[in-house]
Design an enzyme around this catalytic site. Structure first.
Site, PDB file in Angstrom:
ATOM      1  N   GLU A 169     -10.823  -1.544  -5.451  1.00 48.90           N
ATOM      2  CA  GLU A 169     -11.427  -0.631  -4.473  1.00 48.90           C
ATOM      3  C   GLU A 169     -10.529   0.597  -4.306  1.00 48.90           C
ATOM      4  OE1 GLU A 169     -11.313  -1.316  -0.228  1.00 48.90           O
ATOM      5  OE2 GLU A 169     -13.435  -0.855  -0.014  1.00 48.90           O
ATOM      6  N   ARG A 221       0.831  -1.209   0.000  1.00 50.62           N
ATOM      7  CA  ARG A 221       0.000   0.000   0.000  1.00 50.62           C
ATOM      8  C   ARG A 221       0.866   1.259   0.000  1.00 50.62           C
ATOM      9  NH1 ARG A 221      -4.964  -1.128   4.240  1.00 50.62           N
ATOM     10  NH2 ARG A 221      -5.421  -3.263   3.622  1.00 50.62           N
TER      11      ARG A 221
HETATM   12  N1  5AD Z   1      -7.427 -10.422   6.181  1.00 44.61           N
HETATM   13  C1  5AD Z   1      -8.682 -10.244   6.668  1.00 44.61           C
HETATM   14  N2  5AD Z   1      -9.146  -9.071   7.114  1.00 44.61           N
HETATM   15  C2  5AD Z   1      -8.319  -8.022   7.057  1.00 44.61           C
HETATM   16  N3  5AD Z   1      -8.499  -6.733   7.420  1.00 44.61           N
HETATM   17  C3  5AD Z   1      -7.358  -6.062   7.155  1.00 44.61           C
HETATM   18  N4  5AD Z   1      -6.442  -6.885   6.629  1.00 44.61           N
HETATM   19  C4  5AD Z   1      -7.016  -8.119   6.558  1.00 44.61           C
HETATM   20  C5  5AD Z   1      -6.576  -9.379   6.094  1.00 44.61           C
HETATM   21  N5  5AD Z   1      -5.353  -9.553   5.604  1.00 44.61           N
HETATM   22  C6  5AD Z   1      -9.724  -6.182   7.965  1.00 44.61           C
HETATM   23  C7  5AD Z   1      -9.642  -5.725   9.410  1.00 44.61           C
HETATM   24  C8  5AD Z   1     -10.790  -4.744   9.457  1.00 44.61           C
HETATM   25  C9  5AD Z   1     -10.898  -4.203   8.059  1.00 44.61           C
HETATM   26  C10 5AD Z   1     -10.659  -2.753   7.881  1.00 44.61           C
HETATM   27  O1  5AD Z   1     -10.027  -4.981   7.274  1.00 44.61           O
HETATM   28  O2  5AD Z   1      -9.847  -6.780  10.298  1.00 44.61           O
HETATM   29  O3  5AD Z   1     -11.986  -5.418   9.693  1.00 44.61           O
END
Ligand code: 5AD
Length: 488
Positions: A173, A102
């Protein structure tokens, strides 16, 4: 290039493309050659095309479709994870991108992949798609049966967008504001508008070659007490910027606030006003759908309580008629979920949207009032943007942030004024307590003041920042409104 809301010419785009593809080794992959990429994308079957699946769901008034977040660094583990989520019922799949990618820090991402493979556990918080390149991303695409999208938080996602789309991932997104202001401290909005114009122009290029790709502005922003008119305004701006570059399939998003009427009103007005503004500026062939994000604020640590919140979120998403919903998991308060917990979130959510598939929130006076209020506020903010931009949306957006006319609460960006403070009213609707320089009319400000005063009076305390603080922690403690005492 001078900042302007104007479709980039093919020459401008291809010139910039040379630079973008030279920023990392995978940029020279032969699969990124447009002929190769277009040939590959033409073979994507309809059921694996994000844009087509969304358009069909909207046309058929289908139940709200579900999509999780998920991403791990090593390709084989990532594929295993996505298989599990597809088996759990996901209608769309994500690949959540890691934080190094990112930030365009591909050297560190590379080390993370190596360490993860060596230690046999995830040493990055997502899937480093740029390092894996088109070949790796195509392996992921080919191993799943539903459409695939990159979900991230990248201010400059140009190379990432190139790689994922050439790999058959038919949605990206993000947006100039929504992947900047909540995620970065010192990237200017002028820069991110240009970066995202590139990402949108890339999609526009594919559209010109007969391939439809979905784009999804990130609706929830900071996920913390964001007043719906602010997030809806930003969604509409990003939709207009995307449409100018040739994007034809857009999903505007909204993060659950917690008051059911305000949430339903927010999703409905988001759909209506995005359509309205697109038509007003002559973009007549854009398909707009909506995505509802399950609660984005602090979650309860208890897994059963978390599932209660997830189920409530799903109820509101279904009743609002959102096309799609992003799910949370019972592990939300702890960190990245296991694949099992992620699957449980999907199943609980889908159960609710299936049960509610034939029911919508009924028309009523309160809903109408809340919709009218949001529309009025959005129009007021949009008018300011065009005014300070002398009619140009891109210029106006930069200026509106500079002047604090649009202001996102709790955002880290120094290009965001950060002067407003939100708080809930006595029904739990999100209102504005401190306006800063926000471009609301006096009449709108009066409405917000009155609503927050009613609550403070009910609680026997003065209107102050304490309301905001209490509201931020309330949901994880099991209440929507941060009241000093509850009579239950
Ligand atoms: N896998 C699953 N969920 C994720 N989030 C961020 N990175 C990951 C990942 N690698 C989720 C966080 C939050 C949202 C902003 O993104 O748990 O719910």
């Amino acid at each position: 290039m001078e900042l302007k809301n104007k479709k980039w010419t093919e020459e401008q785009f291809l010139e910039m493309r040379k630079h973008v593809l030279s920023t990392w080794r995978t940029g020279s992959d032969s699969e990124l050659n447009f002929e190769n990429a277009i040939e590959y994308l033409k073979k994507v079957p309809e059921e694996k095309n994000f844009a087509i699946k969304l358009a069909k769901a909207k046309a058929n008034k289908s139940r709200t479709l579900v999509q999780p977040r998920a991403g791990v660094p090593v390709i084989s583990s990532h594929i295993k994870l996505l298989h599990h989520l597809e088996e759990s019922g996901a209608d769309f799949l994500p690949s959540t991108i890691d934080s190094y990618t990112r930030q365009n820090r591909y050297v560190e991402a590379e080390k993370g992949i190596e360490e993860s493979a060596r230690e046999n556990r995830a040493m990055l918080n997502g899937f480093p798609a740029v390092n894996h390149g088109v070949q790796g991303c195509r392996m992921v695409y080919e191993s799943v049966g539903v459409p695939l999208q990159a979900r991230h938080g990248t201010p400059d996602s140009r190379l990432l967008a190139e790689i994922i789309h050439a790999s058959g991932w038919t949605s990206n997104e993000g947006g100039a504001i929504s992947y900047n202001v909540p995620y970065a401290k010192s990237v200017s909005i002028e820069d991110t508008i240009k970066y995202w114009q590139y990402c949108d122009r890339l999609v526009g290029y594919y559209e010109e070659h007969g391939i439809t790709i979905n784009r999804e502005p990130f609706g929830p922003l900071t996920g913390t007490l964001v007043p719906p008119s602010i997030s809806n305004t930003i969604g509409i701006i990003e939709a207009l910027l995307a449409a100018e570059q040739g994007v034809k399939n857009i999903t505007v998003g909204y993060g659950m606030g917690g008051n059911i009427i305000q949430d339903v009103a927010a999703v409905r007005t988001l759909q209506e006003q995005t359509d309205e503004y697109l038509k007003k500026f002559g973009y007549n062939d854009v398909i707009v759908t909506t995505v509802f994000h399950q609660w984005m604020g602090g979650f309860p640590a208890d897994e059963a309580e978390a599932l209660g919140l997830i189920s409530m979120s799903s109820t509101v998403a279904a009743l609002s008629g959102a096309t799609k919903m992003i799910t949370k998991t019972p592990h939300e308060s702890v960190g990245i979920p296991t694949k099992e917990a992620n699957g449980i979130g999907i199943k609980a959510s889908k159960m609710v949207t299936q049960l509610l598939q034939d029911q919508k929130f009924p028309e009523c006076e309160q809903l109408k009032q809340e919709m009218d209020q949001i529309k009025k506020e959005v129009n007021c903010l949009m008018d300011w943007v065009f005014k300070v931009g002398d009619g140009d949306l891109a210029v106006g957006t930069v200026k509106a942030f500079e002047l604090g006319l649009i202001d996102v609460p709790f955002a880290p960006s120094k290009f965001n004024a950060g002067l407003i403070l939100p708080a809930r009213d006595n029904d739990g609707c999100i209102r504005v307590l401190e306006f800063g320089k926000l471009g609301f009319s006096d009449e709108i400000k009066e409405f917000h003041r009155k609503k927050i005063s009613e609550r403070a009076e009910k609680e026997g305390r003065k209107v102050s920042f304490q309301l905001t603080v209490d509201d931020i922690y309330a949901v994880s403690n099991g209440h929507l409104i941060g009241r000093p005492t509850y009579n239950d």
